[in-house]
Design an enzyme around this catalytic site. Sequence first.
Site, PDB file in Angstrom:
ATOM      1  CG  ASP A  72       9.260  -3.054   1.735  1.00 11.80           C
ATOM      2  OD1 ASP A  72      10.368  -3.660   2.298  1.00 11.80           O
ATOM      3  OD2 ASP A  72       8.306  -3.591   1.812  1.00 11.80           O
TER       4      ASP A  72
ATOM      5  CD  GLU B 184      15.712  -5.277   0.259  1.00 14.18           C
ATOM      6  OE1 GLU B 184      15.054  -5.143  -0.612  1.00 14.18           O
ATOM      7  OE2 GLU B 184      15.694  -4.730   1.353  1.00 14.18           O
TER       8      GLU B 184
ATOM      9  CG  ASP C 275       9.889  -9.199   5.871  1.00 16.08           C
ATOM     10  OD1 ASP C 275       9.571  -8.185   6.104  1.00 16.08           O
ATOM     11  OD2 ASP C 275      10.022  -9.635   4.696  1.00 16.08           O
TER      12      ASP C 275
HETATM   13  O1  MIG Z   1       7.091  -8.678  -0.014  1.00 19.77           O
HETATM   14  O2  MIG Z   1       4.791  -4.162   1.716  1.00 19.77           O
HETATM   15  O3  MIG Z   1       9.543  -5.842   4.765  1.00 19.77           O
HETATM   16  O4  MIG Z   1       7.571  -4.799   6.130  1.00 19.77           O
HETATM   17  O5  MIG Z   1       4.925  -5.053   5.137  1.00 19.77           O
HETATM   18  C1  MIG Z   1       6.883  -8.094   1.123  1.00 19.77           C
HETATM   19  C2  MIG Z   1       4.632  -5.450   2.300  1.00 19.77           C
HETATM   20  C3  MIG Z   1       7.086  -6.673   1.010  1.00 19.77           C
HETATM   21  C4  MIG Z   1       8.332  -6.366   2.890  1.00 19.77           C
HETATM   22  C5  MIG Z   1       8.540  -5.304   4.161  1.00 19.77           C
HETATM   23  C6  MIG Z   1       7.242  -5.719   5.010  1.00 19.77           C
HETATM   24  C7  MIG Z   1       6.002  -5.118   4.344  1.00 19.77           C
HETATM   25  C8  MIG Z   1       5.997  -6.092   3.046  1.00 19.77           C
HETATM   26  N1  MIG Z   1       7.071  -5.953   2.457  1.00 19.77           N
END
Ligand code: MIG
Length: 803
Positions: free
Chosen positions: A393, A396, A471
């Site tokens: 996650d 980017e 999201d």
């Molecule tokens: O700032 O890890 O898209 O699936 O649950 C949020 C917490 C960070 C974004 C991800 C989401 C995940 C969440 N993350």
Amino acid sequence: MNIIDPRDRWNPARVRIPFRQGAVGIETVERRIVRLVYQYSDGAEDAAVDWSSTMAIVKCHAPAPELSWSETGGRIAVRAGDLVLVLDRTDGKVTVRLQTDGESGAGGLAAELEVTRQPDGGIACAGRLHPESSVFGLGETVGFLDKRGEKYVMWNTDANVPHVPETPSLYQSIPVLYHFRDGQAYGLFVDYPGRLTFDLRSQPDRFLVAAPAGRLDLYLIFGPSLKEAVSGYTRLTGRMELPPLWAIGYHQSRYSYASAEEVLDIARTFRRKRIPLDAIYLDIHHMDGFRVFTFDPERFAKPRELVAELAAMGVHAVPIVDPGVKIDPDYAVYREGVEKGYFLRKADGGMFVGKVWPGDSAFPDFTRPEARRWWGNLHRFYTDLGIRGIWNDMNEPGIFDRETLTMDPDVIHDNDGQPKPHGELHNLYGLQMTRATHEALTEQLGGERPFIVSRAGYAGIQRYACVWTGDNRSYWEHMAMSVPMLLNLGLSGVAFAGADIGGYGHHATGELLARWTQLGAFYPFCRNHNEIGRTDHEPWRFGERIEAICRRYIELRYRWMPHLYNLFREATLTGIPIWRPLALEYPHDERARKLCDQFLLGADVLIAPILRPDTSYRAVYLPDGGWYDYWSGAFMAGGRPVLAEAPLEIMPIYVRAGAILPETGVRQHAADTGEGDELTFRVYMPQRLGGWTELAYELYEDDGLTDAYKRGAYNLLLLEIQAEEGRLRAVCKYVYQGWRKIREEVTVRLIGLPRPARSGPNAGGHTLTVTNDEAAGVAEFRLPVAPDGRAGAEWAFAGEIIW
Ligand code: MIG
């Protein structure tokens, strides 16, 4: 000026054509794929062409076809494989078309591009659009299937704001578009991982691609069919590996299941309620103060026991791994990264520090081979515990304390030895992270297939990871939007993708969850996820009716798993996606061209989800041919819209007449064999049998877990049906046997018979027991599988049915 670049004199597939401000390099990649590298030089004429590629491109070992060229007054004609390019040396305009039998362009859709230097030093590429054409592809974007009228910026973005029709950028950037008209297509892939704009809005008859760069690396991929173009694009950027079977089961996630007890409780609830489940995700609260590669010492005190207990239930744990490493001198991962110099630095030499979950954090340079290996090795922390899947996650990368939401543009990346600033490589960060993870897991799992799901990516991401679309929210609109988004991702090489079922942000309702689970049960990547603080939406949270609906569709995914797995395999071999827009299979059907509130699963199944609340019927367009309502078995003529009844329990599904669909019983997880493993081939009878009609399905099966299939450990089971009016023969046999598990008998279910059927006289001495359901037009019988290697045994095991 020399048209042949002296540095490439040895390469007969390349030519370099100088023009006023620079040069264009032309290279044949394949017979129908040509590369154009526009290289501008500031001041100096006769620029050298930089032929290097990003890691999106898979090196191809087949020799490329040679080029030949001729020049007549400022116009250069290049023949490259099956393609003809005409380049105007004064204005840089280029036309590329497929030549048919020596006649240039007969019937083909030509690419007409104009590449120009912009006053700001950047490059723009304008392409002519036919008024009646569509544009598909462009990876993960908001909007509908056809991208005309839209404008997107390829810049990986942590878009934790509602995704709306004008959101320019999401998490993935896949700069490939397909210009499609009348069943013909070409693809344009722009291999630039910095900020790239695709503008299909400003000019009605042109698309504009702009990059703030002095070089633009383009690939034109000719089909001429859309399927061939997609296949060509995936030869160029690679295809996914076959995932383990558990990775295509139903997955449950939550931000966050906050303790080992809670995780186990969720898993046990699934088992108790007999809702199939293959994986549970460990979101950021499994860590100790959000430090990657740690477990919270209290809430996840015994991770090994947790993983083992889940495994005993047939459930995989998939922990999240973010790229940000907490700046904390007492934390080994941070210390090591600093000592080895693996964290990114700014141009002035200072380490880049950005705030993410753990507070101030440092970020590994995944574009550097040693840093990738180091990061990869850290995953032993998880794999040693028995973990086989990783969730990447924030890659980017998303940064909280920057207005840009990401890393500063002057951060310097090693870029595999050719340093470049972040601004030019931004979209590669997530891709390189998944590459590090994929390579490490492949090594650490000793032959088991790894599973990685990633939020960010660039062209080629399919080689390393599956993708979820970030999201979204519990909006009906977002469920609807997931369909074109996944269809275009599929055309952009990413067959293995899904959206958070139930929606991540906002709050789900029971009705929304029911409808979304019906649709999501067919997402190639099937995961229910939810944001912290939102209404719970595991399948049982809204009472028994909703729970039963969710169960039924998740069960259906497991029944269809052999078929799904075959579609996955097809994608690994051809690049053709699992989810297909109708345009891919019915390229000449104008009414089907832009549809994206219904889609095809493979070639034979049409799915028409309910995408609005309080709706119990909808229009469905059935393309040419005959179709069967999956639920009622009713036959319907295609080539027209029909009205489908869809009470909350029903999502309309249709199967093409003439198709065969393998189904098993229900399993509670992918590796759960036993009774649920029995195979039924559902044969959807064509309505008209002109003479002998042949139908077939070749079922691929392997252990679903290891890479032994790469060494031949798989089976191909072929069901062949030959039918004429009133009579049908069925043979089921192994056409390839390399895996020990053999099926000895299968069930054949004939759907769409006009009269009850019985065993015929030519069943090779066997009398088949046929069970009829006359009202439904269905007949079913068991068919022994002809053992492999017994010549002549085949007909002995054939069944004949008459009606
Ligand atoms: O700032 O890890 O898209 O699936 O649950 C949020 C917490 C960070 C974004 C991800 C989401 C995940 C969440 N993350």
